[in-house]
Design a protein around this motif. Structure first.
Motif, PDB file in Angstrom:
ATOM      1  N   ASP A 339       0.826  -1.198   0.000  1.00 54.13           N
ATOM      2  CA  ASP A 339       0.000   0.000   0.000  1.00 54.13           C
ATOM      3  C   ASP A 339       0.866   1.256   0.000  1.00 54.13           C
ATOM      4  O   ASP A 339       2.092   1.193  -0.056  1.00 54.13           O
ATOM      5  CB  ASP A 339      -0.987  -0.021   1.175  1.00 54.13           C
ATOM      6  N   ARG A 340       0.217   2.412   0.062  1.00 51.89           N
ATOM      7  CA  ARG A 340       0.944   3.685  -0.046  1.00 51.89           C
ATOM      8  C   ARG A 340       1.867   3.925   1.134  1.00 51.89           C
ATOM      9  O   ARG A 340       2.845   4.652   1.025  1.00 51.89           O
ATOM     10  CB  ARG A 340      -0.060   4.836  -0.163  1.00 51.89           C
ATOM     11  N   GLU A 341       1.595   3.302   2.283  1.00 51.82           N
ATOM     12  CA  GLU A 341       2.436   3.473   3.474  1.00 51.82           C
ATOM     13  C   GLU A 341       3.580   2.475   3.532  1.00 51.82           C
ATOM     14  O   GLU A 341       4.341   2.457   4.496  1.00 51.82           O
ATOM     15  CB  GLU A 341       1.574   3.349   4.744  1.00 51.82           C
ATOM     16  N   ARG A 383      -3.730   3.597  -6.223  1.00 54.73           N
ATOM     17  CA  ARG A 383      -2.959   4.823  -6.009  1.00 54.73           C
ATOM     18  C   ARG A 383      -3.724   5.851  -5.187  1.00 54.73           C
ATOM     19  O   ARG A 383      -3.142   6.804  -4.684  1.00 54.73           O
ATOM     20  CB  ARG A 383      -2.567   5.405  -7.369  1.00 54.73           C
ATOM     21  N   GLY A 385      -5.205   5.099  -2.456  1.00 53.35           N
ATOM     22  CA  GLY A 385      -5.163   4.646  -1.075  1.00 53.35           C
ATOM     23  C   GLY A 385      -6.238   3.654  -0.727  1.00 53.35           C
ATOM     24  O   GLY A 385      -6.334   3.219   0.429  1.00 53.35           O
ATOM     25  N   ARG A 610       8.837  -1.076  -2.263  1.00 54.70           N
ATOM     26  CA  ARG A 610       9.629   0.129  -2.522  1.00 54.70           C
ATOM     27  C   ARG A 610      11.066  -0.004  -2.039  1.00 54.70           C
ATOM     28  O   ARG A 610      11.945   0.726  -2.504  1.00 54.70           O
ATOM     29  CB  ARG A 610       8.956   1.342  -1.863  1.00 54.70           C
TER      30      ARG A 610
END
Length: 1001
Positions: A339-341, A383, A385, A610
């Motif tokens: 996820d984004r975090e 994207r 969230g 990431r």
């Protein structure tokens, strides 16, 4: 020498993953001759050697070969107590009874009084801190080794300038040290004069085990702790044990700087470079707690021998596995996403949605829909969230900012719309691939596309989009679909797609589409053309369920036989024909995976986080690795040709008894005959021996290399006599090839008839025979040509004769006929004269008809037989005597066998018979003529007999007043026959003719 070899072995409980290490265990069932491993060493050829109480064991990672007193008497005993290698690579072997043996170049040499070892035998093998090997005899004497020779060092031998040495043995009773003036051995501790800054009483300093350090100096393991000796300075104890270790047996340091300490009864201890201790024991990794030996091989594998638990290998696990032991409620992971975090969301079939964050796994607070039916097939963090969750049974959940939006799909089949694939395109649109079609999420609503809209199949398993915005849809049975100009188009097997069951899609950084299939391996679609690889090219399986690309441009493929890494550029070059071979690194349980089934079950089945780490869904949890931390083994495997079998009988190597001698220069000499040749070889890479790959060729027979994969044998049918070179090479799991490999010259001896001399003689004899046959054939052809020429001349002569007869006979008769016609014309007024002329003309016409008939008969090929001859002569004779008082009788055989008579012979015989009949009528005044014929084989007999007046036998020509008889004789003899005339005055005449028709055709 007999070498006993165990079958290809498998480690017990093939791979245990404990404490970040993959542990393999081998015991008696896997090929060890005895469960106690007393010592471990490695020789320069890569082989690992173990001492056991039932023999010396050689190991290439796949197969054990056992040497004991039964098959290798030079050892003296099967109880192997200690193994060490000297600086030159020789293997020294010490037995329980004190026998000492050295192995060099496959030859064992025993030591005794004749070569420097006292009759009492050896008590210990020890090595000093400079790597020099020493032998302690049972009387306390110390012997140095140099070039496999022993030299005794007497107490007091050294002078004041001699450098002190510390000698270390792995176990009691011998702790040995050498000082300036004395040698002490036995149970007495040895004081060792070294300088240091500590207050240790060196008189009590006993070193049971030591190991060189890659950082310099040596580590010394004592009861008081681990010391470091560097440049004559002793530091320590700088490392303390996590608990008292009263019985130290061994110490080793791996390439990462971790120390491994073995102890009796307490197991194995590992100290990391960060100072943390880790224990492996019977409840965690080891088969039992009595560690007898620890050894680090050249590939950084840690080998551990135990007193009653066999042999262990420790390898760092490349993968971190998260399963039920880490908090997952089920191990069957179907999908992973980030996820984004930066949290990893894990969808579990039967375990709901889980979250990994900072090495902890916690279940996500679940809505009632998920609690009732926690079968997650796919999960996606978009994207914006939001988190999308696909549930078995036809439901999708969207969670965003704490707001849950459920989507329940109405379909005839309750499970027909299970979302297997979730994908977010460039515009942010969410696509859901289901068993019943493709769904598009737009403004909070879902739009369904299926076969009614142009999809070739409703089961959608994979989705991807390229840089031009083309959406690709992988279906399970309908091939690859894509949307172009708002309509569905497809690629299927007739279009070049290897398999219509598409389960994974990936668009790489060059905008090329890669396709994973259920049965067809991996395919590339570029500019409308397909290329693909399968198990034939190095893939472990043709089922590719996920595709990832790391930061280095390598592809990572999830399959049901492990995870595959392949360089993308290398793969492109291979598919474009620029490379002949493809290197695929396969990761499986030996690399730390809990299972080899890593094909996933939904999309996304893998993801790149990431931080660069790769996450994979497996049926036994989520597996993660850092591609940057995957080491590459730079050491090519040493290659050894172990055995040669001739007609399934060992003639060199294991079990051969030296039946065929092997000379290192000339190689192996094989006796004459048609033999089946089998060569057994190995490549020693102990890190992953099952992944070693080979290629071989028999130079002089093979035009190309044969690549048998992991098979370690080469078999040839009957090899023709000659000189060959068997060449074999191998690569390790990372594709690093041993370019030198191993070479065995082989000479297949010929039978005497296969030798060059015999072949030369045979060629010369063949040439001579060929020359003779050619000459004979040439002569036959020349004779045939001469015969043809003669026949041609004969034919031309016959034609000339016929022409001459026609000219002379018929021409004269025609001339006479013309004259008679003229005379008849002039005598028209005189009836009697005219009648006379006309009668003469009639007779001349009959004669001409008869002559013409004879000419036609003579040249007619249908009459070229005895039957044709007699059928003509008989009526001719009877007609000849018509109108006379002479009676003509014929005596011809009723049935005649086929026998050819040439035209020339028929014509000559006709003239002879006519001449004889004419004589009978004009001169003999006979009343009866008999013509008789017989055919015996190819011999024709003709007899013409009359009852006339006869003639004077001395001069028949005078009697008949002409040369007719002479002409008859000449004609018969011209045909190679016999002519006889028998007659007497008043007694008749008999003419006999005998001709062999086979001689004249």
């Amino acid at each position: 020498m007999l070498w006993l070899s165990a079958p290809v072995c498998q480690a017990i409980e093939a791979h245990r993953n404990v404490g970040g290490y993959t542990i393999n265990v081998w015991q008696v069932e896997q090929g060890l001759p005895q469960i106690s491993v007393t010592s471990i060493a490695q020789t320069p050829d890569g082989y690992l050697w173990f001492g056991t109480f039932n023999g010396l064991v050689r190991f290439d990672g796949v197969r054990f070969t056992v040497f004991n007193e039964a098959n290798t008497p030079v050892l003296g005993s099967s109880g192997i107590f200690r193994l060490l290698t000297d600086p030159e690579g020789g293997l020294w072997i010490l037995t329980e009874e004190g026998q000492l043996t050295c192995l060099v170049d496959d030859e064992f040499t025993a030591f005794g009084p004749e070569n420097g070892l006292p009759a009492c035998g050896a008590a210990a093998l020890v090595v000093d801190l400079e790597g020099q090997l020493w032998v302690v005899d049972r009387e306390g004497g110390l012997h140095g080794t140099s070039h496999r020779r022993l030299s005794r060092r007497e107490p007091g031998h050294g002078g004041s300038g001699e450098k002190p040495r510390l000698l270390v043995a792995p176990s009691e009773p011998c702790w040995v040290g050498l000082r300036e003036q004395a040698v002490n051995a036995g149970h007495v501790p040895l004081s060792f004069p070294v300088s240091g800054t500590n207050d240790l009483e060196y008189g009590e300093f006993v070193v049971p085990c030591a190991t060189p350090s890659p950082g310099g100096g040596h580590w010394l393991a004592t009861k008081a702790g681990i010391f470091r000796l560097r440049e004559g300075h002793l530091q320590g104890p700088i490392l303390s044990y996590p608990e008292p270790l009263p019985a130290l047996t061994s110490i080793a340091e791996d390439k990462q700087g971790n120390l491994w300490v073995g102890s009796w009864a307490l197991g194995l201890f590992r100290r990391s470079t960060t100072g943390q201790w880790q224990r492996f024991h019977a409840e965690a990794g080891l088969a039992e707690n009595d560690v007898t030996a620890v050894f680090v091989d050249r590939e950084n594998n840690v080998w551990v021998g135990t007193g009653h638990g066999g042999l262990h290998r420790f390898k760092p696990g490349l993968f971190r596995n998260y399963d039920t032991s880490h908090g997952l409620r089920s191990g069957n992971v179907r999908s992973v996403t980030e996820d984004r975090e930066g949290r990893i969301l894990i969808g579990v079939n039967g375990g709901g949605l889980n979250c990994w964050d900072n090495e902890r796994i916690t279940p996500v607070t679940e809505p009632p829909e998920l609690q009732r039916y926690p079968l997650v097939y796919s999960v996606l963090a978009d994207r914006q969230g939001a988190v999308w969750i696909g549930l078995y049974g036809g439901t999708a959940l969207r969670v965003h900012a704490g707001v849950l939006t459920p989507f329940v799909f109405l379909d005839e089949a309750p499970t027909g719309m299970t979302p297997r694939a979730l994908f977010e395109d460039h515009s942010g649109t969410i696509w859901l691939g289901c068993d019943g079609g493709l769904l598009r999420h737009d403004a909070g609503r879902l739009t369904l596309f299926n076969w009614r809209n142009g999809l070739t199949h409703n089961q959608v398993h994979a989705l991807a989009q390229d840089g031009q915005g083309t959406l690709y849809i992988g279906t399970y049975g309908g091939g690859l679909n894509y949307i172009s100009s708002n309509s569905f188009r497809s690629y299927r097997e007739p279009d070049g797609l290897p398999d219509n069951h598409v389960i994974a899609l990936w668009v790489d950084r060059d905008d090329t589409l890669w396709i994973g299939m259920s049965h067809g391996g991996l395919a590339r679609l570029r500019q409308g053309r397909f290329a693909h690889i399968t198990t034939r090219d190095g893939l472990p399986s043709n089922t590719i369920g996920s595709i990832l690309e790391d930061d280095h441009g390598d592809f990572w493929l999830g399959s049901n036989r492990g995870i595959v890494r392949v360089g993308r550029q290398e793969l492109d070059d291979y598919l474009d024909g620029k490379r002949r071979a493809l290197t695929c690194r396969v990761f499986d349980r030996s690399d730390g995976l809990n299972t080899v089934d890593c094909s996933g079950g939904g999309q996304p089945a893998s993801c790149k986080a990431r931080d660069g780490r790769l996450w994979f869904a497996t049926v036994k949890g989520a597996a993660v690795l850092d591609p940057a931390q995957v080491p590459v083994n730079p050491l090519p495997p040493p290659v050894v040709i172990e055995e040669v079998l001739l007609d399934d009988v060992p003639v060199f190597g294991e079990g051969s008894n030296g039946m065929l001698a092997l000379d290192r220069q000339s190689g192996l000499r094989i006796p004459p005959g048609r033999h089946r040749l089998e060569l057994v070889f190995t490549g020693v890479s102990l890190e992953a021996p099952e992944k070693v790959r080979f290629r071989y060729r028999l130079d002089g027979l093979d035009a190309e290399w044969t690549q048998p994969g992991a098979r370690r044998t080469a078999t040839y049918g009957p090899v023709p006599p000659g000189t060959y070179r068997f060449e074999v090479t191998a690569c390790n799991k990372d594709g690093v090839w041993n370019e030198q490999g191993a070479v065995l010259p082989i000479t297949v001896l010929p039978h005497f008839w296969e030798t060059i001399g015999f072949k030369t003689f045979s060629v010369l004899a063949l040439c001579a025979a060929t020359g003779f046959l050619v000459r004979l054939e040439y002569r036959r052809r020349m004779e045939r040509r001469l015969e043809l020429i003669q026949n041609r001349f004969a034919l031309e002569g016959e034609r000339s004769r016929i022409a001459q007869d026609i000219h002379d006979d018929l021409g004269a008769r025609l001339t006479q006929l013309g004259l008679l016609a003229e005379f008849a014309k002039r005598s028209l007024g005189k009836p009697e004269a005219t009648r006379s002329y006309l009668e003469q003309m009639t007779q001349r016409s009959r004669d001409m008809t008869q002559a013409m008939d004879e000419v036609v008969w003579a040249v007619d090929p249908a009459r070229d037989s005895v039957e044709g001859l007699l059928n003509y002569l008989g009526p001719l004779a009877q007609e000849f005597f018509q109108g006379t008082t002479v009676r003509c009788r014929l005596d011809f055989p009723p049935v005649l066998p086929p026998q050819t008579v040439s035209a020339k012979a028929r014509h000559s015989l006709l003239l002879v018979v006519k001449e004889a009949l004419n004589n009978c009528l004009k001169h003999a005044r006979a009343s009866e003529v008999l013509i008789q014929s017989r055919l015996q084989g190819s011999v024709l007999s003709l007899h013409i007999e009359d009852d006339g007046s006869g003639f004077d036998g001395c001069n028949p020509e005078v009697h008949h007043g002409g040369r007719g008889i002479q002409n008859m004789r000449r004609r018969v003899e011209g045909l190679g026959g016999e002519f006889a005339l028998d007659g007497r005055t008043g007694g008749g005449t008999r003419i006999s003719i005998k001709i062999d028709l086979a001689r004249i055709g």
